[in-house]
Design an enzyme around this catalytic site. Structure first.
Site, PDB file in Angstrom:
ATOM      1  N   HIS A  72       1.633  -0.314  -9.912  1.00  0.00           N
ATOM      2  CA  HIS A  72       2.385  -0.207  -8.664  1.00  0.00           C
ATOM      3  C   HIS A  72       3.083  -1.528  -8.366  1.00  0.00           C
ATOM      4  O   HIS A  72       2.454  -2.574  -8.378  1.00  0.00           O
ATOM      5  CB  HIS A  72       1.455   0.158  -7.503  1.00  0.00           C
ATOM      6  CG  HIS A  72       1.066   1.604  -7.486  1.00  0.00           C
ATOM      7  ND1 HIS A  72       0.851   2.322  -6.331  1.00  0.00           N
ATOM      8  CD2 HIS A  72       0.873   2.479  -8.503  1.00  0.00           C
ATOM      9  CE1 HIS A  72       0.530   3.570  -6.642  1.00  0.00           C
ATOM     10  NE2 HIS A  72       0.534   3.682  -7.945  1.00  0.00           N
ATOM     11  N   TYR A 201      -0.194   2.255   4.177  1.00  0.00           N
ATOM     12  CA  TYR A 201      -1.164   1.812   5.175  1.00  0.00           C
ATOM     13  C   TYR A 201      -0.503   2.024   6.535  1.00  0.00           C
ATOM     14  O   TYR A 201       0.564   1.457   6.795  1.00  0.00           O
ATOM     15  CB  TYR A 201      -1.488   0.324   5.011  1.00  0.00           C
ATOM     16  CG  TYR A 201      -2.268  -0.034   3.755  1.00  0.00           C
ATOM     17  CD1 TYR A 201      -1.635  -0.175   2.517  1.00  0.00           C
ATOM     18  CD2 TYR A 201      -3.641  -0.274   3.816  1.00  0.00           C
ATOM     19  CE1 TYR A 201      -2.348  -0.530   1.382  1.00  0.00           C
ATOM     20  CE2 TYR A 201      -4.365  -0.634   2.674  1.00  0.00           C
ATOM     21  CZ  TYR A 201      -3.710  -0.757   1.474  1.00  0.00           C
ATOM     22  OH  TYR A 201      -4.422  -1.112   0.345  1.00  0.00           O
ATOM     23  N   PRO A 293     -12.391  -2.581   3.435  1.00  0.00           N
ATOM     24  CA  PRO A 293     -11.571  -2.117   2.304  1.00  0.00           C
ATOM     25  C   PRO A 293     -10.060  -2.239   2.510  1.00  0.00           C
ATOM     26  O   PRO A 293      -9.295  -1.962   1.589  1.00  0.00           O
ATOM     27  CB  PRO A 293     -11.971  -0.638   2.175  1.00  0.00           C
ATOM     28  CG  PRO A 293     -12.496  -0.264   3.508  1.00  0.00           C
ATOM     29  CD  PRO A 293     -13.115  -1.482   4.095  1.00  0.00           C
ATOM     30  N   LYS A 297      -9.895  -5.457  -1.765  1.00  0.00           N
ATOM     31  CA  LYS A 297     -10.344  -6.675  -2.449  1.00  0.00           C
ATOM     32  C   LYS A 297     -11.776  -6.615  -2.992  1.00  0.00           C
ATOM     33  O   LYS A 297     -12.179  -7.499  -3.751  1.00  0.00           O
ATOM     34  CB  LYS A 297     -10.236  -7.873  -1.482  1.00  0.00           C
ATOM     35  CG  LYS A 297      -8.812  -8.255  -1.131  1.00  0.00           C
ATOM     36  CD  LYS A 297      -8.193  -9.108  -2.226  1.00  0.00           C
ATOM     37  CE  LYS A 297      -6.702  -9.191  -2.153  1.00  0.00           C
ATOM     38  NZ  LYS A 297      -5.994  -8.324  -3.109  1.00  0.00           N
ATOM     39  N   TYR A 384      -2.014  -9.691  -1.523  1.00  0.00           N
ATOM     40  CA  TYR A 384      -2.361  -8.330  -1.980  1.00  0.00           C
ATOM     41  C   TYR A 384      -2.508  -8.270  -3.499  1.00  0.00           C
ATOM     42  O   TYR A 384      -3.413  -7.623  -4.017  1.00  0.00           O
ATOM     43  CB  TYR A 384      -1.301  -7.328  -1.491  1.00  0.00           C
ATOM     44  CG  TYR A 384      -1.754  -5.893  -1.606  1.00  0.00           C
ATOM     45  CD1 TYR A 384      -2.519  -5.297  -0.612  1.00  0.00           C
ATOM     46  CD2 TYR A 384      -1.447  -5.136  -2.731  1.00  0.00           C
ATOM     47  CE1 TYR A 384      -2.965  -3.990  -0.718  1.00  0.00           C
ATOM     48  CE2 TYR A 384      -1.876  -3.816  -2.857  1.00  0.00           C
ATOM     49  CZ  TYR A 384      -2.637  -3.259  -1.840  1.00  0.00           C
ATOM     50  OH  TYR A 384      -3.079  -1.962  -1.958  1.00  0.00           O
TER      51      TYR A 384
HETATM   52  C1  PHB Z   1      -8.565   3.810  -2.341  1.00  0.00           C
HETATM   53  O1  PHB Z   1      -7.718   4.351  -3.076  1.00  0.00           O
HETATM   54  O2  PHB Z   1      -9.700   4.285  -2.225  1.00  0.00           O
HETATM   55  C2  PHB Z   1      -8.191   2.593  -1.585  1.00  0.00           C
HETATM   56  C3  PHB Z   1      -6.978   2.000  -1.833  1.00  0.00           C
HETATM   57  C4  PHB Z   1      -6.618   0.862  -1.136  1.00  0.00           C
HETATM   58  C5  PHB Z   1      -7.456   0.339  -0.193  1.00  0.00           C
HETATM   59  C6  PHB Z   1      -8.687   0.923   0.049  1.00  0.00           C
HETATM   60  C7  PHB Z   1      -9.066   2.061  -0.647  1.00  0.00           C
HETATM   61  O3  PHB Z   1      -7.075  -0.765   0.511  1.00  0.00           O
END
Ligand code: PHB
Ligand code: APR
Length: 393
Positions: A72, A201, A293, A297, A384
């Protein structure tokens, strides 16, 4: 039994460390309280930094990831009814992330260990650490009711947040730093095509939401929920309605829904233990630190700890460098605290902490500012994709 490094825990930290050490000819034994199937049934995040993917390739477990994972180059932030893309590649000097589930990483590592025949003991009980502050540490445990003891040079505590390793350190030799957030994430896995080819997000007045994926036909979605919420109270229909309500209209209209194949609630926590070592015991990954989450990280920090400990031990055994042993914790913690900061910050700008409309507007302004400024985009992108690893020298 006798080995060079006794590894406690067969999560990603323990398995990756064991694999890297094994490839250097450094003997290690892994002990784990759960069964392999149980370890593989845990659904966790799925975004790997380049440092993590490089280390997995070095451990010779990167082939399936390179075939099946998805690179990505960006992700989206949604707020105030609009979507802003963060171009990770452009703002991080060409770096990207790999979307490949932690469960798959764990499976690849388990398969490699099984193939190499390196020793592992699953479903053990009463794991106890002995004499970690001496030059003859050991670990005892029961397997099928029979007692065993591993005499070793070093112990790697890779046994996660609830493990025994950190708790074996005397309270006056460790400091704990913690923030518990007043909400959780309700996650759903569904066999549906992801709503977007990149992660979204979302900040919303109803609460945070995240659109993620595992593959072209496997989606992972989350909505912020109350800590008192019970999974049973969330029918699939209620979940999809709530997710749609928190996404911009044009995204919500594209959402393909289907039956959930997994649904769970996870609390959010920031936590750091200092120092991450005591005598000949090293804490690695979730045993030493937890991040919420939001910045993806957790696994990546575990990988950077493994990188550091692997090089400390490699130089110890290959070059007789005893001086690096005492540096493990300080090297790890410098990077960990920066990732703690980023995860805390992402959490704080994206979640609903109260009903206060002022706070909501401030979050929207912060998101508008960061996404409209070159400096802001750079700051988000470089964190990130993962800050650089500190060399061990
Ligand atoms: C996930 O795909 O489970 C996931 C992806 C990004 C995050 C947290 C969880 O920041
Ligand atoms: N003895 C042996 N093993 C134990 C013990 C014990 N006393 N206690 C726990 N374990 C095992 C757990 O069953 C688990 O399989 O240790 C393992 C720890 O694995 P994880 O919790 O996955 O932690 P880690 O390997 O550090 O992985 C990094 O970062 O944010 C997270 O989701 C991310 O789980 C990932 C983690």
């Amino acid at each position: 039994m006798k080995t060079q490094v006794a590894i406690i825990g067969a999560g990603p930290s323990g398995l990756l460390l064991g694999r890297l050490l094994e490839l250097q000819g450094i003997d290690n034994i892994i002990i784990e309280t759960k069964s392999p199937d149980y370890v593989l049934s845990r659904i966790r995040a799925g975004v790997l930094e380049q440092g993590t993917t490089k280390l997995l390739r070095e451990a010779q477990v990167g082939d399936r990831m390179d075939r099946e994972g998805h690179v990505h180059e960006g992700f989206a932030l949604s707020f105030s009814g609009r979507v802003e893309r963060i171009d990770l590649k452009r703002y991080s000097g060409g770096k990207t992330v790999m979307v490949y589930g932690q469960t798959e990483v764990t499976k690849d590592l388990m398969d490699a260990r099984l193939a190499s025949g390196a020793p592992s003991y699953y479903e053990v009980e009463q794991v106890t650490l002995h004499d970690a502050d001496s030059d003859h540490p050991s670990v005892s445990f029961l397997k099928d009711g029979a007692p065993h003891i591993i005499a070793c040079d070093y112990i790697a505590g890779c046994d996660g947040f609830h493990g025994v390793s950190r708790k074996s350190i005397p309270a006056d030799r460790i400091a704990l730093f913690e923030r518990v957030y007043p909400f959780g994430w309700l996650g759903v896995l569904s066999r549906t095509p992801p709503v977007s080819h990149e992660l979204i997000y979302a900040n919303h007045a109803r609460g945070f939401a995240l659109c993620s994926m595992r593959s072209d036909n496997l989606s992972r979605y989350y909505v912020q929920c109350s800590l008192d919420d019970k999974v049973e109270a969330w029918s699939d229909e209620r979940f999809w309605d709530e997710l749609r309500a928190r996404l911009p209209e044009e995204t919500a209209n594209l959402l393909v829904t289907g039956p959930s194949i997994e649904k769970s609630i996870a609390p959010l926590r920031s936590f750091v233990a200092e120092p991450m070592q005591y005598g000949r015991l090293f804490l690695v990954g979730d045993a030493a630190h937890i991040v919420p989450p939001t910045g993806a990280k957790g696994l990546n920090l575990a990988a950077s700890d493994v990188y550091t400990l692997y090089h400390v031990l490699r130089k110890r055994y290959r070059e007789g460098r005893l001086d690096l042993i005492d540096k493990y914790s300080e090297i790890c913690l410098r990077r960990i605290w920066k990732a703690e900061r980023f995860s805390w910050w992402m959490t704080s700008i994206l979640h609903k902490f109260s009903d206060d409309p002022f706070s909501q507007r401030i979050q929207e302004a912060e998101l508008a500012y960061f996404t409209s400024s070159e400096a802001g985009r750079t700051s988000i992108a470089e964190n990130y994709v993962g800050l650089p690893y500190e060399p061990v020298e």
